[in-house]
Design an enzyme around this catalytic site. Structure first.
Site, PDB file in Angstrom:
ATOM      1  N   CYS A   1       0.080   3.355 -15.045  1.00  0.00           N
ATOM      2  CA  CYS A   1      -1.351   3.557 -14.831  1.00  0.00           C
ATOM      3  C   CYS A   1      -1.752   5.031 -14.779  1.00  0.00           C
ATOM      4  CB  CYS A   1      -1.786   2.859 -13.548  1.00  0.00           C
ATOM      5  SG  CYS A   1      -1.393   1.094 -13.522  1.00  0.00           S
TER       6      CYS A   1
ATOM      7  N   HIS B   1      -8.674   5.417 -12.335  1.00  0.00           N
ATOM      8  CA  HIS B   1      -7.955   4.260 -12.870  1.00  0.00           C
ATOM      9  C   HIS B   1      -8.534   3.009 -12.244  1.00  0.00           C
ATOM     10  CE1 HIS B   1      -4.992   1.259 -13.608  1.00  0.00           C
ATOM     11  NE2 HIS B   1      -4.488   1.315 -12.392  1.00  0.00           N
TER      12      HIS B   1
ATOM     13  N   ASN C   1      -7.366  -4.633 -14.270  1.00  0.00           N
ATOM     14  CA  ASN C   1      -6.498  -3.456 -14.338  1.00  0.00           C
ATOM     15  C   ASN C   1      -5.792  -3.442 -15.687  1.00  0.00           C
ATOM     16  OD1 ASN C   1      -4.426  -1.575 -14.146  1.00  0.00           O
ATOM     17  ND2 ASN C   1      -3.889  -2.109 -12.041  1.00  0.00           N
TER      18      ASN C   1
END
Length: 428
Positions: A204, A354, A384
């Protein structure tokens, strides 16, 4: 052997003495003595004149030498070297401009209601804890490389840059279609035939690390156009029976095009990057053999041992620890990056984190005293998407007109490894 060196603007001295050939440039020296070749570069700013030296040694130890010096205005004086072999000179020490973005997501939409048929959950339970309502999942003949190519083409189109003019392709992913890397395939399919291409694996945090890496290649390597792609398909590694993790992840890709610019036009205003391997126990995706982590080294067999089935386990995550880590460390790196940029939070136009969890995004914004209307988020629609989340959200914000030329954006990624970092950028 041919070697291109970039040295300070100044005079170039070429001389021959006692059968020894010398080339001296300011504090640099290249010499050939006793059939041994030495290259020494000490101090000095690397910009201005490009020096190229070609040395070929035959079996009789004779040496044929050719030296070429070229100044920035395009003047060349060639001694014994064919002009046809000349590569365009790279100018280094420059800034980077963000001039194009693109994104792509799979067709299949999986809603919270759909997941409630798989695990004991509900739309209210998921959305209240994460902010997520839908996610996109690869299906049919869709591939991650295909999404990466589509997002790259859109970024190039916006930037008005031809694929063949791209010098570098950085594929930020932890879930490539090919374990050996996806960047060369994207380079091929996108038509970036002259570009170097390789992967960056930082989950990420990948896109932020890729963004900074791209600017280093422009600043120190003389590259002109760099394509940075964030793409992941974590749905491949989700335990769809675990309601704590399967609700979080989706697939997608996003890309930006960075182009070299004058130093005073630099779009990377400041950055701060961090890593701590102690956090790996809280967020990981280990390779296993027959479910036993201790067999990692021999999961495919080894000398005198029979092969065993090899695969990746599902994503392993301690949600509470990841949340605690993110809300404490992410504001710190953003503040460090802003300090390097010489700006305060009030000078930021946007905060783009993020897209992991809405609670994390809100907590970080609160600590930085940034109002919700200055926070970019599309978490509700995509979940996500790991390395894709920042460029995907950025592209949507640019195309919708929210992010405009000159806007300053604080970006931050955090994830497995653990790694985390922030880059303060200006959209061109």
């Amino acid at each position: 052997m041919a070697r291109a060196l970039y040295l300070p603007t100044g005079s170039c001295l070429i001389r021959q003495s006692n059968s020894k050939h010398h080339i001296s440039l300011l504090n640099g020296d290249i010499r050939e003595s006793n059939s041994k070749h030495h290259i020494s570069l000490l101090n000095g700013d690397i910009s201005g004149i490009a020096l190229s030296v070609s040395l070929k040694v035959s079996s009789t130890r004779s040496v044929r030498k050719g030296v070429r010096c070229a100044v920035a205005e395009g003047f060349r004086e060639t001694l014994g070297v064919s002009n046809s072999a000349h590569r365009p000179r790279r100018v280094v020490g420059r800034g980077s401009r963000l001039i194009g973005s693109g994104s792509a997501v799979p067709k299949l939409v999986v809603s919270n209601h759909d997941l409630s048929k798989l695990v004991d959950t509900s739309d209210e339970w998921i959305s209240s804890r994460t902010g997520i309502r839908n996610r996109r999942i690869l299906s049919g003949d869709e591939t991650l490389s295909g999404l990466a190519v589509e997002s790259s083409r859109k970024a190039l189109e916006m930037a008005k840059v031809k694929p063949e003019d791209v010098d570098l392709v950085l594929m930020c992913t932890s879930t490539p279609d090919d374990l050996f890397g996806g960047a060369p395939q994207v380079q091929r399919e996108a038509g970036c035939i002259k570009a170097l291409a390789f992967d960056i694996t930082a989950a990420c945090s990948g896109f932020v690390l890729g963004l900074v890496t791209a600017t280093r290649f422009i600043k120190g390597g003389g590259f002109e156009n760099v394509l940075v792609i964030g793409a992941d398909a974590l749905s491949r590694y989700v335990d769809w029976t675990d309601r704590g993790s399967c609700i979080l992840f989706g697939d997608g890709a996003g890309a930006v095009l960075l182009q070299a610019a004058k130093g005073d036009q630099d779009g990377l205003l400041g950055f701060d990057l961090q890593s701590d391997g102690h956090g790996q126990k809280h967020l990981s995706l280990p390779t296993i053999g027959e479910g036993a982590v201790k067999d990692i080294g021999n999961s495919n067999g080894a000398a005198l041992k029979p092969p065993k089935p090899s695969s990746h386990s599902c994503i392993q995550m301690n949600g509470k620890e990841v949340f605690r880590f993110a809300v404490n460390r992410v504001p710190q790196v953003i503040k460090a990056a802003m300090e390097e940029a010489g700006i305060a939070g009030s000078h930021l136009d946007w905060l783009l984190l993020h897209q992991a969890n809405q609670r994390i995004i809100s907590a970080v914004a609160d600590r930085l005293q940034i109002q919700p209307d200055r926070v970019i988020t599309n978490l509700a629609d995509y979940g996500n998407t790991s390395a894709a989340s920042i460029p995907l959200a950025l592209d949507e914000a640019v195309r919708s007109g929210r992010v405009q030329s000159g806007h300053v954006i604080a970006t931050a990624g955090f994830g497995a490894g653990v790694t985390w970092g922030s880059a303060i950028v200006r959209w061109d």
